[in-house]
Every structure is written in C-alpha cells, then in structure tokens.
Design a protein around this motif. Sequence first.
Motif, mmCIF file in Angstrom:
data_model
loop_
_atom_site.group_PDB
_atom_site.id
_atom_site.type_symbol
_atom_site.label_atom_id
_atom_site.label_comp_id
_atom_site.label_asym_id
_atom_site.label_seq_id
_atom_site.Cartn_x
_atom_site.Cartn_y
_atom_site.Cartn_z
ATOM 1 N N ARG A 1 9.436 -3.611 4.681
ATOM 2 C CA ARG A 1 8.192 -3.355 3.964
ATOM 3 C C ARG A 1 8.264 -3.903 2.537
ATOM 4 N NH1 ARG A 1 5.507 2.680 3.517
ATOM 5 N NH2 ARG A 1 3.497 2.000 2.744
ATOM 6 N N THR A 2 9.409 -3.755 1.901
ATOM 7 C CA THR A 2 9.595 -4.307 0.555
ATOM 8 C C THR A 2 9.410 -5.822 0.587
ATOM 9 O OG1 THR A 2 11.145 -2.538 0.030
ATOM 10 C CG2 THR A 2 11.228 -4.505 -1.370
ATOM 11 N N ARG A 3 9.989 -6.462 1.599
ATOM 12 C CA ARG A 3 9.869 -7.926 1.666
ATOM 13 C C ARG A 3 8.428 -8.354 1.906
ATOM 14 N NH1 ARG A 3 14.055 -11.730 4.387
ATOM 15 N NH2 ARG A 3 12.495 -13.040 3.380
ATOM 16 N N ILE A 4 7.704 -7.606 2.707
ATOM 17 C CA ILE A 4 6.299 -7.945 2.954
ATOM 18 C C ILE A 4 5.502 -7.837 1.646
ATOM 19 C CG2 ILE A 4 4.186 -7.160 4.130
ATOM 20 C CD1 ILE A 4 6.086 -6.381 6.529
ATOM 21 N N GLY A 5 5.768 -6.793 0.884
ATOM 22 C CA GLY A 5 5.103 -6.635 -0.415
ATOM 23 C C GLY A 5 5.443 -7.776 -1.366
ATOM 24 N N GLU A 6 6.711 -8.210 -1.338
ATOM 25 C CA GLU A 6 7.125 -9.321 -2.206
ATOM 26 C C GLU A 6 6.427 -10.618 -1.796
ATOM 27 O OE1 GLU A 6 11.664 -7.635 -3.132
ATOM 28 O OE2 GLU A 6 11.366 -9.213 -1.618
ATOM 29 N N ASP A 7 6.248 -10.811 -0.502
ATOM 30 C CA ASP A 7 5.539 -12.008 -0.025
ATOM 31 C C ASP A 7 4.104 -12.034 -0.548
ATOM 32 O OD1 ASP A 7 7.654 -13.012 1.329
ATOM 33 O OD2 ASP A 7 6.820 -12.719 3.349
ATOM 34 N N PHE A 8 3.445 -10.884 -0.479
ATOM 35 C CA PHE A 8 2.076 -10.826 -1.004
ATOM 36 C C PHE A 8 2.060 -11.138 -2.505
ATOM 37 C CE2 PHE A 8 0.683 -8.408 2.833
ATOM 38 C CZ PHE A 8 -0.526 -9.050 3.061
ATOM 39 N N ALA A 9 3.017 -10.557 -3.238
ATOM 40 C CA ALA A 9 3.050 -10.768 -4.691
ATOM 41 C C ALA A 9 3.195 -12.258 -5.000
ATOM 42 C CB ALA A 9 4.184 -9.958 -5.313
ATOM 43 N N ARG A 10 4.056 -12.930 -4.237
ATOM 44 C CA ARG A 10 4.223 -14.376 -4.445
ATOM 45 C C ARG A 10 2.933 -15.128 -4.093
ATOM 46 N NH1 ARG A 10 9.673 -13.762 -3.392
ATOM 47 N NH2 ARG A 10 9.312 -13.488 -1.173
ATOM 48 N N GLY B 1 0.079 -1.672 0.540
ATOM 49 C CA GLY B 1 -0.795 -0.773 -0.231
ATOM 50 C C GLY B 1 -2.012 -1.443 -0.833
ATOM 51 N N LEU B 2 -2.327 -2.654 -0.385
ATOM 52 C CA LEU B 2 -3.340 -3.468 -1.062
ATOM 53 C C LEU B 2 -4.773 -3.066 -0.722
ATOM 54 C CD1 LEU B 2 -1.617 -6.884 -0.327
ATOM 55 C CD2 LEU B 2 -1.578 -5.602 -2.489
ATOM 56 N N PRO B 3 -5.699 -3.287 -1.665
ATOM 57 C CA PRO B 3 -7.111 -3.118 -1.330
ATOM 58 C C PRO B 3 -7.553 -4.227 -0.381
ATOM 59 C CG PRO B 3 -6.908 -4.008 -3.552
ATOM 60 C CD PRO B 3 -5.502 -3.746 -3.053
ATOM 61 N N SER B 4 -8.354 -3.855 0.620
ATOM 62 C CA SER B 4 -8.705 -4.817 1.659
ATOM 63 C C SER B 4 -9.994 -4.358 2.314
ATOM 64 C CB SER B 4 -7.558 -4.863 2.684
ATOM 65 O OG SER B 4 -7.775 -5.856 3.653
ATOM 66 N N LEU B 5 -10.813 -5.308 2.707
ATOM 67 C CA LEU B 5 -12.075 -4.943 3.340
ATOM 68 C C LEU B 5 -12.405 -5.896 4.464
ATOM 69 C CD1 LEU B 5 -14.361 -7.159 2.293
ATOM 70 C CD2 LEU B 5 -14.256 -5.792 0.211
ATOM 71 N N SER B 6 -13.331 -5.453 5.316
ATOM 72 C CA SER B 6 -13.888 -6.343 6.335
ATOM 73 C C SER B 6 -15.376 -6.444 6.087
ATOM 74 C CB SER B 6 -13.617 -5.795 7.741
ATOM 75 O OG SER B 6 -14.272 -6.624 8.704
ATOM 76 N N ILE B 7 -15.876 -7.675 6.202
ATOM 77 C CA ILE B 7 -17.287 -7.931 5.959
ATOM 78 C C ILE B 7 -17.829 -8.789 7.099
ATOM 79 C CG2 ILE B 7 -16.620 -9.867 4.463
ATOM 80 C CD1 ILE B 7 -19.150 -9.345 2.877
ATOM 81 N N GLN C 1 7.792 3.750 -2.623
ATOM 82 C CA GLN C 1 6.367 3.895 -2.896
ATOM 83 C C GLN C 1 5.797 2.503 -3.127
ATOM 84 O OE1 GLN C 1 6.258 6.323 -6.407
ATOM 85 N NE2 GLN C 1 7.291 4.812 -7.664
ATOM 86 N N VAL C 2 4.548 2.294 -2.729
ATOM 87 C CA VAL C 2 3.964 0.957 -2.878
ATOM 88 C C VAL C 2 3.279 0.787 -4.215
ATOM 89 C CG1 VAL C 2 3.678 0.455 -0.443
ATOM 90 C CG2 VAL C 2 1.890 1.706 -1.641
ATOM 91 N N VAL C 3 2.928 1.894 -4.837
ATOM 92 C CA VAL C 3 2.230 1.841 -6.110
ATOM 93 C C VAL C 3 3.129 2.487 -7.152
ATOM 94 C CG1 VAL C 3 0.291 2.825 -7.368
ATOM 95 C CG2 VAL C 3 -0.073 1.838 -5.108
ATOM 96 N N PRO C 4 3.393 1.765 -8.262
ATOM 97 C CA PRO C 4 4.322 2.326 -9.239
ATOM 98 C C PRO C 4 3.819 3.656 -9.803
ATOM 99 C CG PRO C 4 3.328 0.273 -10.049
ATOM 100 C CD PRO C 4 2.838 0.478 -8.670
ATOM 101 N N SER C 5 4.648 4.690 -9.740
ATOM 102 C CA SER C 5 4.294 5.927 -10.424
ATOM 103 C C SER C 5 5.568 6.682 -10.737
ATOM 104 C CB SER C 5 3.324 6.766 -9.600
ATOM 105 O OG SER C 5 3.991 7.525 -8.644
ATOM 106 N N ARG C 6 5.560 7.457 -11.793
ATOM 107 C CA ARG C 6 6.729 8.240 -12.186
ATOM 108 C C ARG C 6 6.558 9.659 -11.709
ATOM 109 N NH1 ARG C 6 8.041 5.741 -18.083
ATOM 110 N NH2 ARG C 6 8.254 3.617 -17.319
ATOM 111 N N ASN C 7 7.521 10.488 -12.069
ATOM 112 C CA ASN C 7 7.412 11.900 -11.706
ATOM 113 C C ASN C 7 6.036 12.423 -12.080
ATOM 114 O OD1 ASN C 7 9.976 11.885 -10.793
ATOM 115 N ND2 ASN C 7 10.868 12.674 -12.686
#
Lengths: 493, 100
Positions: free
Chosen positions: A380-389, A432-438, B54-60
Amino acid sequence: MDPIHDSARAIARDVNARAVSAAEIAETLIPRAARVDAELGAYRELTPELMRAQARRVDQRIADGDRLALAGVPVAIKDNMCLIGTHTTAGSKILEGFTAPYTATAVQRLLDAGALPIGKTNLDEFAMGSSGENSAFEKTKNPYDLERVPGGSSAGSAASVAGYAATVSLGSDTGGSIREPAAFCNVVGFKPTYGRVSRYGLIAFASSLDQIGPFARSVEDAALTYDTIAGKDPLDATSIDRAVEATADGLRDDLRGVRVGLVKEFALDALDAATRACYESAYADLERLGAELVDVTLPTAEYGLATYYLIAPAECSSNLARFDGVRYGLRVDGADVGEMYERTRAAGFGPEVKRRILIGTYALSSGYYDAYYLKAQKARTRIGEDFARAFERCDVIASPAASSPAFRFNAKSDPVTMYLMDYYTIPGSLAGLPSLSIPCGSVVPEDGTRAMPLGLQLTSPLFTERALLGVAHAYERATLHAEKLALPEICTT
Amino acid sequence: MPTDRIDIRHVARLARLALTDAEIATFAPQLGSLMTHVDALAELDTERVPATAQVVPSRNVQRDDVLRPETILSREAALANAPQAQGAYFRVPRIIAEEG
C-alpha cells in the motif's frame, strides 16, 4: 419549480426565497419515491414522517430568517449510516430491527443545512460488493435497465438519485462503492480524501479505507453536498483537522492549464471495442477543453486488488467481531455463550460477509500476519508513492471507473470475477485520494438492447477536492452526457 | 492449487462462525482461488518499505477532557436494542461452567 427534477441548488434557492415550502417538496417527493421504489427497490425504508417533521422545522427556520445551503433538498441515506429513530440494517439480517440511537455526523450536517431525509437506501451487506446483489433484503435494479444491477455497494443511493426518487444521496466508498454504482447509473459519485468526512455513525467495514461521499445528478450538486458534510469532527479522531476549501464556488468551464494523466497500466486494450471508443472520446474531450494529456505510470497498480483483498477483509474481520448477539441485533441461543456467538453469526451474516471474515481472520492469524497483512500494508505504501510520483507530472488522473457497463443479475457468481470490477477504483482508495465518477457516454452491451451508461473516473492528490470537482464540472458542462441518455418511463413521468 | 490450503474449520473457530459442511465445500475453493490471486504480492519488492499506518498525515489526536452529554447514550438507549436485557444489564448465556 419542479421538486422532482430540479437540482439541489435550484430547490434550496427557491425554498430560501420562499417561492416554495419545504412541506410542499416533501408532499411531492413522498409519493414519488414510493412509486419509483416499487419498481427499483432502491430503499430499505422510506421515512415520510421524519421528512414531514424536518420540512416543518426547515420552513420555520426560513420564516425566522435563516438561509440554508440545502433548504428543502430531498436526500437519501445509505442504510449503513445512523439516523436516530430509523432502522439501520447495513443490508444485513444480523441488524434487522436495529434502531439507530443517534445520528451520524454527515447525516446531521445535512439536516442542519435544511435537507429532508426521504429514506434509507439498500446496499450490499455491510457495503461488501460491487453489484448490490449481496443485500440480504431487496434486489435493487438499475433504472436504465431493470434486468441489470445498479452497481454496489451503494446500490440504492445511486439508483434513487438516477431514478429521480431523491435529489442527492449519501453513499460510502471503501474500494469503489460510490464510484462504480455512479458509473452504472449515470450519476456523479464522489469519494473525498480519506478523513475529509467524519465516519462517526457509519457502520464500519474497513476503517482505514471507508469514506462517506455524495451522489448527485450534477457536479454542482455533488459539490454543494460535499461542502455541507466535509470537515473535522471531534467525534471521529481520523477526520482531518484541516480547513475545507469550499468547492461549489470553484467550478470552472474550461481545462486550460490542467494536466490530465493517463495511466500506462490502465490501457484500454482489455475493454470491449465500444467501451474503449467511449473512453478514447472522453480523453479527447478533455484535451479539446484545453487540458494537456500526459502519460504517467503506476507500476504497482496491478497489485492493488491483491493488496485490497487482504487489508479490507482483515479490517472487516476485526470490525464485525462486534456482532455477537449481546448488545444489539440478532441472537440465536446456544448452550453457552460461545455457541450463541457462533450460531448468531452463522444465521446473521450472508455468504460474502462470511467469506471476507474468513479471509481476514486467516490473514491476521498467527504465523500469517507478516506474509499477508503486513506485506499488504507495505504494498500500500508503494502504491501511494507511485501516485505521488505521477502527480508530479499531472494534476488529475483520468481512467475508466469500471471495465464494463452494468451487467445482468447473477452474471458474476465467482467472487474473484466480481472483485475484478473494482480494478480501477481500488488503487486510489488504498492511497486515500479524492476520486469521482462522472457520466461519459453509453454503450449497448453485447447481451442487451438498451444503451447503458459509463463513468469516467477522475482522481487527484490528497486534499485537492476543489480542483478535482472543478475539472469534473468543466467536462460535464461541455459534454452533457448524463442528459443524453433517455430514462425508462417510470423515472420521467 | 490445493483447495485445502486454508484450514477453514480452524479459521471459522477463530472467527466465531459456525459453518455447515455445504458452506465449507463452497468456501474452501473460493478462498483458495483468492489466496492464489493474492500470492502475486510476494513478487513485489517491499524490502525497505515501511508499512502504511495512515494515508493522511496526522499526529496524536487529543481532545479536551470534558463531558459532552449529547454524545453519551443513556442506559435505556444503550439497552433498547439488546436481544435480552435484565434490569440494567445485558443478559447472556452462561459463560463460566459450573464446578463439577
């Protein structure tokens, strides 16, 4: 003034101006929703008395000089959200007869803004499914073809808005449960950034993924609803403490300067020819509106499904442990408390929920945690990193929302085949990204005669809801796809 | 792919879920097929990758230590949905066996 077909914005404007009362809107929508519901099975339960009582409160507040963002707007609520005094089943026999003792924050915010609750909508049991067929109760039908599924899990929330039996609705999205049914039913479905909308009062499925969002017949109404429900809630520690930018006043009409990413791994080759042509045409429309199309890559996206089908069942197996026959819901007696638990859960849960509890329990069980759950959280971390790139090169990513239009009932009896429906929606959920279907056009399926809608998925970086809805609005106003598809008679008269 | 890879009876016991023989016959190959799909993850390199917490950065996240009565269920409300209640309590079947 036409309370059935008008937009939420138009209804609120007219109610605020006292051109029409909330009570009149309620009296128009109550019989309308009942009649459409008899055809579509969109609702678990209609709430006419609550709607009338709320309409009286709204009319009083308007008379007292208040102006309300959703004054008199009929809203439908997915039946996994609590609304005090209403039955809340989550589509499960295990909660049949359960009466919510409090109201979910997102629902309360709609009520505070003047919306009228028309009913609770049907869903796949505990929001687990992609067709609506996993509900333990009604069979919700697609308004565009009653032989086909509405999509899931927010089946009734999509069908009610598409069938003009509600103006807007709330759904929840864990791996695509707002976006896929929105695509199947020709409406806008919007999943905000994880944590933007409080989950307080939402029956938990997979807590690190679940997010509430709106369905609407236009981007503007989706934005208006989102603006009402978004924001920090002290009752949900995972809700984001960060200023919410209003989106409804940021809707644009062109895409100049916007870079739209097309994902290499989401190539359209695998789709059927007509579906593929529809998406190619959607991408061309984005370019015609001034967007620059850029190629991006999400090398780990192909692992999304495997990652999701470990994380979501693991969290589900933990969350659903609370349904044990002690404090609420069904109880089946046994000789001792252990037998009571086992029999209650055996009788109360349907097959898909049992499958996911078993997968999740296995993935978390002694000796397997590292190989499955921990591995998935790393993926999941790697998938998030791919999106960030990818988002270094583009502002928004466009893709299909689903690989096909709505399919026939019972067409996907193999669980893994059903899970593949979420191929395009899951990676964004994991990040965790915002996403929609239209709505982006329609095709006549090979096994049908009616044109069925397709949805374009747009996904953007964390917290960029305003930009995302802006892009969607420009596309919607330039193409007007939703309006090009004729509804069956029940929904237009 | 062997379909008996998961000891489904053991997992069902852990999950407090009574399964019929027919359910076991149905679920076993389905779960086996899903786990085969999931096995693809093994080829993904995650050697130096931290697990997502967590996917969104947040602290305690903390709140003021004050009562908010509107968020507290009354005893009556808490018991209203109980399958069996007695007085101020949830009633459940015997938990501790009688001494022999």
